[in-house]
Design an enzyme around this catalytic site. Structure first.
Site, PDB file in Angstrom:
ATOM      1  N   SER A   1       0.599  -1.344  -0.129  1.00 39.52           N
ATOM      2  CA  SER A   1       0.013  -0.040   0.289  1.00 39.52           C
ATOM      3  C   SER A   1       0.988   1.113  -0.338  1.00 39.52           C
ATOM      4  O   SER A   1       1.654   0.685   0.282  1.00 39.52           O
ATOM      5  CB  SER A   1      -0.569  -0.028   0.810  1.00 39.52           C
ATOM      6  OG  SER A   1      -0.051  -0.192   2.587  1.00 39.52           O
ATOM      7  N   ASP A   2       0.266   2.391  -1.242  1.00 46.40           N
ATOM      8  CA  ASP A   2       0.876   3.744  -0.379  1.00 46.40           C
ATOM      9  C   ASP A   2       0.882   3.949   0.649  1.00 46.40           C
ATOM     10  O   ASP A   2       0.241   3.609   1.971  1.00 46.40           O
ATOM     11  CB  ASP A   2       0.275   4.490  -0.909  1.00 46.40           C
ATOM     12  CG  ASP A   2       0.803   6.309  -1.710  1.00 46.40           C
ATOM     13  OD1 ASP A   2       1.921   5.884  -0.407  1.00 46.40           O
ATOM     14  OD2 ASP A   2       0.974   6.532  -1.847  1.00 46.40           O
ATOM     15  N   TRP A   3       1.495   4.550   1.731  1.00 45.32           N
ATOM     16  CA  TRP A   3       1.797   5.190   3.318  1.00 45.32           C
ATOM     17  C   TRP A   3       0.771   5.375   3.786  1.00 45.32           C
ATOM     18  O   TRP A   3      -0.139   6.682   3.436  1.00 45.32           O
ATOM     19  CB  TRP A   3       2.827   6.388   3.715  1.00 45.32           C
ATOM     20  CG  TRP A   3       3.947   5.069   4.231  1.00 45.32           C
ATOM     21  CD1 TRP A   3       5.170   5.299   5.228  1.00 45.32           C
ATOM     22  CD2 TRP A   3       4.552   3.519   3.191  1.00 45.32           C
ATOM     23  NE1 TRP A   3       6.445   3.701   4.661  1.00 45.32           N
ATOM     24  CE2 TRP A   3       5.441   3.478   3.526  1.00 45.32           C
ATOM     25  CE3 TRP A   3       4.428   3.438   1.270  1.00 45.32           C
ATOM     26  CZ2 TRP A   3       6.546   2.263   2.671  1.00 45.32           C
ATOM     27  CZ3 TRP A   3       5.567   1.584   1.110  1.00 45.32           C
ATOM     28  CH2 TRP A   3       6.829   1.608   2.334  1.00 45.32           C
TER      29      TRP A   3
END
Length: 792
Positions: free
Chosen positions: A210-212
């Protein structure tokens, strides 16, 4: 492993590491931001990196071999820093020049993005380091980026925005990052697009990270094809064990995710004690210098370039001495060294310099050049963590007044930055402090700021990289040292980023401009460097104007009025308005060129290397002319209503032409496109170098369809190649036209409309002097051919 041990592995251990599991021989996997360098774990200016040109600059090379070699360099840097996964490249498109993160993406065209991105991935992974294709998908603007829903029709999604990601999978990418945004109503960490086409039709066997902070649910995202939630140690997936136990998520879903995590670990050398590959790159600075020249686009030249080295050059402009080598946001690195434009040119010719104008930018953090540690006088400053009573918990000697991460300990309450400023100019200085929460600033023992800055955003780029600042004015005397102390209280969800900055008094606008004019009048050539700032091009927000900030347009015209050999160098990551472009002798576009900026520009200016760049995105004359300009979601939804027609495709439907077309770029010679013929696999094009210098040409092939029953762009890029020739020499180049270039997406898959297509051949999307008619063989709707990756 039992369920809880499995769950533990599926969320990061920290912001930059995964968990280890010794019982299965798994060590932590270390990740780092990219794409222009490998910063390593976290933000620390003492850990420097080699800094490449920006991704848009890499795409401007149209040179897949050069980009591959730069990818190998990044792999070597990653291994030097103990990094296994590079969080790059960004494969989103320049949907509009108003996109704030334009510089971090390659191009407005899906085929060029696919080819350059695949080369980048191939280079990085040849060194045993995972590349990450991000941000999957339709993450093409920054406004409301954490929550926006991109509404994109299926045909546009497949023919445009998914194309670079499909090419990445075909190139063997090991990691794909899911984006913050949603697509057609579903946030990407829960999207069925992770399963189909990514892991299904395309056969991606790697890991989806995932993106952060993009995983915002427990069961829905875990049931999707999302594999790893970052950062850690806290995420919604901490509750996965309970979700498995109550039947919301099957344990088999965890096993599939773990299988992919272990496969990645095996590939990067993090499983069973395997030793990762360590690539070697000879002369890395020479490679970076080559890349600057190869990406520099010569937009206009009346014959003034190349220069002879015996000239006196006035190098002017706000970005001349403080060259902007990179964009703002999470992609930033701390370069090991920077050669400014002034410094590079000064190694070749006699140089004088003045900025001419000043730009309103963020405050300038203290550096080792103007600040000393208050205890022992070494360059830098003291950073302390204090408890609620002001007692010291930890100390650190840092080199910059921009401290983004401070390791926290129990009872930490306040971050303190303390330095001795060396004052070199008498006058009213601007002293600033930045952060969230309570901020205080003491100058020479006098408190000038005591205020509270509330948290008003959930955007990690703002919280951790660009917190708001408060400033005060203090009259300081040259030759003195002044004690500066900045403090910020720590509060939940506000990070630790703290900045202490000092800006000297400036000349008046009139005096700045007058000094530059005087230098230009007395010089043989004037090189004016104009550009953008972090407040204009950065992660976290989009652009509201394409005009150059400040009085830079006035500067160009004032210099041109006194020196008819004026060369303008544009130092920006994306398009800006150039209202004086036809009035000056030459215009060069350097993008954000990385640490070898000055050397690479000097090579181009003085003819050591030809400017090799061609535009990877169309440049408008004015912002109001841009055919696709929407970045503002409406009630949370951003409608991609232009469909297939973005970039040059949209400009070809517009009544107003752009300033410079996609693919445009001049060299130091000229070319004649003489003939094109068909071959068994594609076409053969004959060119002649009609100038008096050796040169390189980028031969571009577009497809057009005059009679059609479906909506199509007037032309679209099919492929390209490059060639070189000496003066007067002819050269033949062969190009294969991929089947996908003739296909369109339907609800049942890819298909080819029967009948003839036209191939348009030339040096840019608007200049195609050669044409060929071709009738491709009709294909079934299940054509397996991958999206085109360029001439690899």
């Amino acid at each position: 492993m039992d369920v809880r041990r499995k769950v533990r592995l599926l969320t990061g251990a920290t912001g930059w590491r995964t968990h280890d599991e010794p019982d299965v021989g798994l060590r932590s996997i270390v990740v780092s931001d990219g794409p222009i360098g490998v910063r390593g774990q976290g933000w620390d200016e003492r850990s420097t990196s080699l800094a490449l040109p920006s991704p848009t600059a890499l795409a401007a090379t149209w040179d897949v071999d050069l980009v591959r070699r730069l990818g190998v360099l990044l792999a070597a840097e990653a291994r030097r820093k103990g990094v296994d996964v590079l969080l790059a490249p960004t494969l989103n498109l320049h949907r509009t020049p108003f996109g704030g993160r334009h510089f971090e993406c390659f191009s407005e065209d899906p085929v060029l993005t696919a080819g350059i991105g695949a080369a980048y991935i191939t280079g990085v992974q040849s060194g045993g380091v995972a590349a990450t294709a991000k941000h999957y998908v339709a993450n093409d603007s920054e406004t409301e980026r954490m929550t926006l829903n991109a509404e994109v029709d299926e045909r546009t999604l497949h023919e445009v925005y998914l194309v670079p990601f499909e090419a990445a999978v075909r190139a063997g990418v090991w990691v794909v990052m899911s984006a913050y945004n949603g697509v057609n109503g579903v946030t990407m960490s829960e999207s069925p697009l992770l399963d189909e086409p990514l892991k299904g039709t395309w056969g991606f066997d790697g890991l989806v990270v995932s993106d952060w902070g993009a995983v915002r649910s427990t069961a829905p995202s875990a049931r999707a094809a999302q594999d790893l939630a970052m950062p850690g140690p806290r995420s919604p997936w901490n509750d996965l064990a309970a979700a498995v136990e109550n039947g919301e998520v099957p344990e088999s879903a965890l096993d599939l995710k773990l299988e992919r995590l272990l496969r990645l670990a095996s590939r990067v050398g993090a499983l069973n004690g395997s030793t990762p590959v360590t690539p070697q790159v000879e002369a890395p600075h020479d490679l970076l210098r080559e890349a600057v020249a190869a990406s520099t686009v010569l937009l206009r030249n009346d014959g003034v370039l190349p220069l002879s080295p015996d000239v006196k050059v006035a190098v002017l402009g706000p970005n001349a001495a403080t060259t902007r080598i990179q964009g703002g946001g999470s992609a930033g690195v701390y370069p090991e060294s920077v050669v400014s434009f002034v410094e590079g040119i000064a190694e070749v010719a006699s140089v004088v310099h003045a900025p001419g104008v000043r730009l309103q930018d963020r405050p300038a953090p203290l550096t080792t050049a103007n600040c000393r540690h208050p205890h022992h006088g070494e360059p830098g400053l003291l950073v302390r963590l204090l408890d609620v009573d002001g007692a010291e918990l930890t100390t650190d000697h840092r080199l910059l007044g921009r401290v983004l991460e401070v390791p926290l300990v129990d009872r930490a309450h306040t971050v303190e930055l303390h330095g001795e400023l060396t004052v070199d100019v008498t006058g009213d200085w601007t002293i600033s402090v930045a952060g969230f929460g309570r901020l205080t600033l003491d100058v020479a023992g006098v408190r000038l700021i005591d205020t509270d800055v509330p948290l008003d955003t959930d955007d990690p780029a703002v919280i951790h990289l660009t917190p708001p600042h408060r400033q005060a004015t203090a009259h300081l005397e040259a030759g003195t040292t002044v004690d500066l102390v900045a403090r910020r209280e720590l509060r939940e969800h506000t990070g630790t980023a703290t900045v202490l900055a000092a800006d000297p008094p400036r000349l008046s606008d009139a005096d700045e401009l007058s000094r530059a004019i005087d230098l230009a009048r007395s010089s043989d050539v004037a090189v004016v460097v104009v550009g953008t700032t972090d407040e204009i091009e950065s992660e976290g927000f989009d652009r509201t104007s394409l005009a150059l900030p400040g009085r830079q347009d006035d500067l160009v015209r004032a210099i041109r009025a006194v020196n008819d050999r004026t060369v303008v160098v544009v130092n920006s990551g994306g398009p800006v308005e150039l209202p004086w472009r036809d009035e000056v002798s030459a215009v060069l576009l350097t993008w954000f060129p990385g640490q070898e900026a000055g050397h690479g520009l000097a090579d181009v200016l003085f003819g050591v290397r030809e400017p090799g760049g061609r535009l990877p995105t169309t440049w408008p004359a004015t912002g109001q002319d841009v055919p696709v300009s929407t970045v503002q979601p409406h009630h949370g939804t951003l409608h991609y209503s232009e469909g297939l027609h973005l970039g040059y495709r949209a400009w070809h439907r517009s009544a107003t032409p752009p300033a410079y077309w996609f693919g445009h770029g001049l060299g130091y010679t000229t070319w004649s496109y003489e003939d094109a013929t068909t071959t068994e696999s594609g076409i053969r094009v004959r060119l002649r170098n009609t100038g008096n210098r050796p040169g390189r040409e980028v031969v571009q092939v577009y497809v057009s369809r005059q009679s059609t029953t479906i909506d199509r762009p007037s032309r679209w890029l099919a492929t390209w190649t490059t060639t070189t020739a000496n003066p007067g020499q002819t050269t033949d180049v062969d190009l294969t036209i991929p089947t996908r270039a003739f296909q369109h997406w339907t609800p049942t898959g890819w298909t080819t409309e029967p009948g003839p297509f036209t191939l348009l051949i030339g040096p840019s999307s608007s200049n195609t002097p050669l044409t060929i008619q071709t009738t491709p063989t009709p294909t079934p709707t299940t054509d397996p051919e991958p999206a085109h990756r360029g001439p690899i």
